[in-house]
Design a protein around this motif. Structure first.
Motif, PDB file in Angstrom:
ATOM      1  N   GLN A  72      22.641  44.892  53.875  1.00 25.74           N
ATOM      2  CA  GLN A  72      21.999  46.204  53.809  1.00 25.74           C
ATOM      3  C   GLN A  72      22.018  46.714  52.368  1.00 25.74           C
ATOM      4  N   ALA A  73      20.945  47.429  51.999  1.00 29.56           N
ATOM      5  CA  ALA A  73      20.826  47.934  50.628  1.00 29.56           C
ATOM      6  C   ALA A  73      21.478  49.301  50.454  1.00 29.56           C
ATOM      7  N   ASP A  74      21.679  50.031  51.553  1.00 28.91           N
ATOM      8  CA  ASP A  74      22.376  51.315  51.532  1.00 28.91           C
ATOM      9  C   ASP A  74      23.701  51.178  52.277  1.00 28.91           C
ATOM     10  N   ASN A  75      24.584  52.177  52.043  1.00 26.75           N
ATOM     11  CA  ASN A  75      25.897  52.177  52.691  1.00 26.75           C
ATOM     12  C   ASN A  75      26.628  50.858  52.431  1.00 26.75           C
ATOM     13  N   ALA A  76      26.780  50.572  51.146  1.00 27.24           N
ATOM     14  CA  ALA A  76      27.453  49.342  50.717  1.00 27.24           C
ATOM     15  C   ALA A  76      28.348  49.656  49.523  1.00 27.24           C
ATOM     16  N   GLY A  77      29.241  48.735  49.204  1.00 27.90           N
ATOM     17  CA  GLY A  77      30.129  48.949  48.065  1.00 27.90           C
ATOM     18  C   GLY A  77      30.655  47.635  47.526  1.00 27.90           C
ATOM     19  N   VAL A  78      31.200  47.687  46.323  1.00 23.84           N
ATOM     20  CA  VAL A  78      31.729  46.492  45.660  1.00 23.84           C
ATOM     21  C   VAL A  78      33.054  46.837  44.995  1.00 23.84           C
ATOM     22  N   ARG A  79      33.979  45.883  45.046  1.00 21.45           N
ATOM     23  CA  ARG A  79      35.229  45.993  44.265  1.00 21.45           C
ATOM     24  C   ARG A  79      35.317  44.776  43.349  1.00 21.45           C
ATOM     25  N   TRP A  80      35.386  45.038  42.031  1.00 20.66           N
ATOM     26  CA  TRP A  80      35.574  43.959  41.055  1.00 20.66           C
ATOM     27  C   TRP A  80      37.017  43.986  40.556  1.00 20.66           C
ATOM     28  N   THR A  81      37.676  42.840  40.521  1.00 19.95           N
ATOM     29  CA  THR A  81      39.053  42.776  40.036  1.00 19.95           C
ATOM     30  C   THR A  81      39.212  41.596  39.089  1.00 19.95           C
ATOM     31  N   GLY A  82      40.210  41.706  38.236  1.00 16.28           N
ATOM     32  CA  GLY A  82      40.522  40.661  37.273  1.00 16.28           C
ATOM     33  C   GLY A  82      41.335  41.237  36.142  1.00 16.28           C
ATOM     34  N   TYR A  83      41.075  40.733  34.939  1.00 12.47           N
ATOM     35  CA  TYR A  83      41.737  41.227  33.727  1.00 12.47           C
ATOM     36  C   TYR A  83      40.684  41.516  32.669  1.00 12.47           C
ATOM     37  N   ILE A  84      41.020  42.433  31.777  1.00 12.91           N
ATOM     38  CA  ILE A  84      40.176  42.714  30.628  1.00 12.91           C
ATOM     39  C   ILE A  84      41.012  42.483  29.367  1.00 12.91           C
ATOM     40  N   GLN A  85      40.445  41.752  28.414  1.00  9.54           N
ATOM     41  CA  GLN A  85      41.145  41.402  27.173  1.00  9.54           C
ATOM     42  C   GLN A  85      40.229  41.716  25.996  1.00  9.54           C
ATOM     43  N   PRO A  86      40.443  42.837  25.330  1.00 10.57           N
ATOM     44  CA  PRO A  86      39.533  43.220  24.237  1.00 10.57           C
ATOM     45  C   PRO A  86      39.647  42.281  23.047  1.00 10.57           C
ATOM     46  N   GLU A  87      38.550  42.174  22.314  1.00  7.11           N
ATOM     47  CA  GLU A  87      38.513  41.325  21.127  1.00  7.11           C
ATOM     48  C   GLU A  87      38.904  42.084  19.866  1.00  7.11           C
ATOM     49  N   GLN A  88      39.014  43.412  19.971  1.00  7.77           N
ATOM     50  CA  GLN A  88      39.460  44.249  18.866  1.00  7.77           C
ATOM     51  C   GLN A  88      40.366  45.349  19.411  1.00  7.77           C
ATOM     52  N   THR A  89      41.390  45.711  18.635  1.00  8.89           N
ATOM     53  CA  THR A  89      42.257  46.829  19.008  1.00  8.89           C
ATOM     54  C   THR A  89      41.507  48.140  18.800  1.00  8.89           C
ATOM     55  N   GLY A  90      41.669  49.075  19.729  1.00  9.51           N
ATOM     56  CA  GLY A  90      41.000  50.361  19.572  1.00  9.51           C
ATOM     57  C   GLY A  90      41.274  51.289  20.731  1.00  9.51           C
ATOM     58  N   ASP A  91      40.809  52.520  20.585  1.00 13.00           N
ATOM     59  CA  ASP A  91      40.876  53.522  21.648  1.00 13.00           C
ATOM     60  C   ASP A  91      39.506  53.547  22.320  1.00 13.00           C
ATOM     61  N   TYR A  92      39.417  52.947  23.493  1.00 14.06           N
ATOM     62  CA  TYR A  92      38.138  52.703  24.157  1.00 14.06           C
ATOM     63  C   TYR A  92      37.799  53.832  25.132  1.00 14.06           C
ATOM     64  N   LEU A  93      36.550  54.244  25.060  1.00 14.77           N
ATOM     65  CA  LEU A  93      36.013  55.190  26.032  1.00 14.77           C
ATOM     66  C   LEU A  93      35.062  54.416  26.951  1.00 14.77           C
TER      67      LEU A  93
END
Length: 204
Positions: free
Chosen positions: A62-83
């Motif tokens: 169904q195209a309505d009344n649906a949802g997704v959960r994405w999980t894993g890790y994030i590893q930035p390529e530069q140090t910073g304060d991310y928004l």
């Protein structure tokens, strides 16, 4: 986590959600993604779906009344304060290292929803990542952006910084198999896995 044991990607879990009716733009949806409503699990590169309707239909029925959960890790390529910012139609919640940084589980029109504060991330360090998405009615969109600059540059979070969760591996592509068949006239046919062979039998 030792990223030498992890491949790039995110685990995407696709759900159907309750159709409760009566939700208007800006109203909070009262239910989360319920495990009993899980329909499909996918390994995905990133979160960049400008038009999501067809994939939701394919993966949840169904195209309505649906949802997704994405999980894993994030590893930035530069140090910073991310928004972080999500363009979601409808709701979105984002957790970095267990901290909720976007909390907008509402019927929504797809305009940008910004995190309430920046998140300090260090180059080469892994952080637990979880993003949840809600499609209630109408159009469907989910794109995740970030920026470490003072001015928000609206850059898609790239596939290169995402890594699969523990114990999840991408599917292994089987090597092509070939078979050599010799004919009476001395010719050799090499057949791959995608090859269809036809034979003519002589009747004596």
């Amino acid at each position: 986590p030792d990223m030498g044991k992890h491949a790039n990607g995110l685990l995407g879990e696709y759900f159907v959600v309750r159709d409760i009716g009566g939700i208007g733009t800006g109203d909070t949806y009262p239910y989360g993604l319920e495990e009993g409503n899980l329909k499909t699990t996918q390994i995905e590169d990133d979160i960049n779906y400008r038009s999501f309707d067809d994939l939701l239909q394919e993966r949840t029925g169904q195209a309505d009344n649906a949802g997704v959960r994405w999980t894993g890790y994030i590893q930035p390529e530069q140090t910073g304060d991310y928004l972080f910012m999500a363009k979601s139609d409808d709701g979105c919640m984002l957790y970095i290292d267990g901290e909720k940084v976007i909390d907008y589980w509402k019927a929504h029109d797809g305009s940008g929803v910004y995190a309430e504060k920046r998140v300090h991330l260090e180059k080469g360090k892994q952080y637990a990542f979880q993003c949840e998405y809600l499609e209630y009615k109408g159009g469907a969109r989910m794109q995740l952006f970030w920026s470490a600059g003072e001015k928000f540059d609206q850059e898609n979070v790239p596939p290169s910084v995402f890594y699969l969760p523990d114990g999840v591996k991408p599917p292994v592509q089987s090597p092509a198999q070939t078979v050599e068949i010799s004919t009476q006239n001395g010719q050799t046919c090499v057949a791959g896995s995608e090859t269809t062979l036809q034979f003519t039998a002589a009747v004596t």
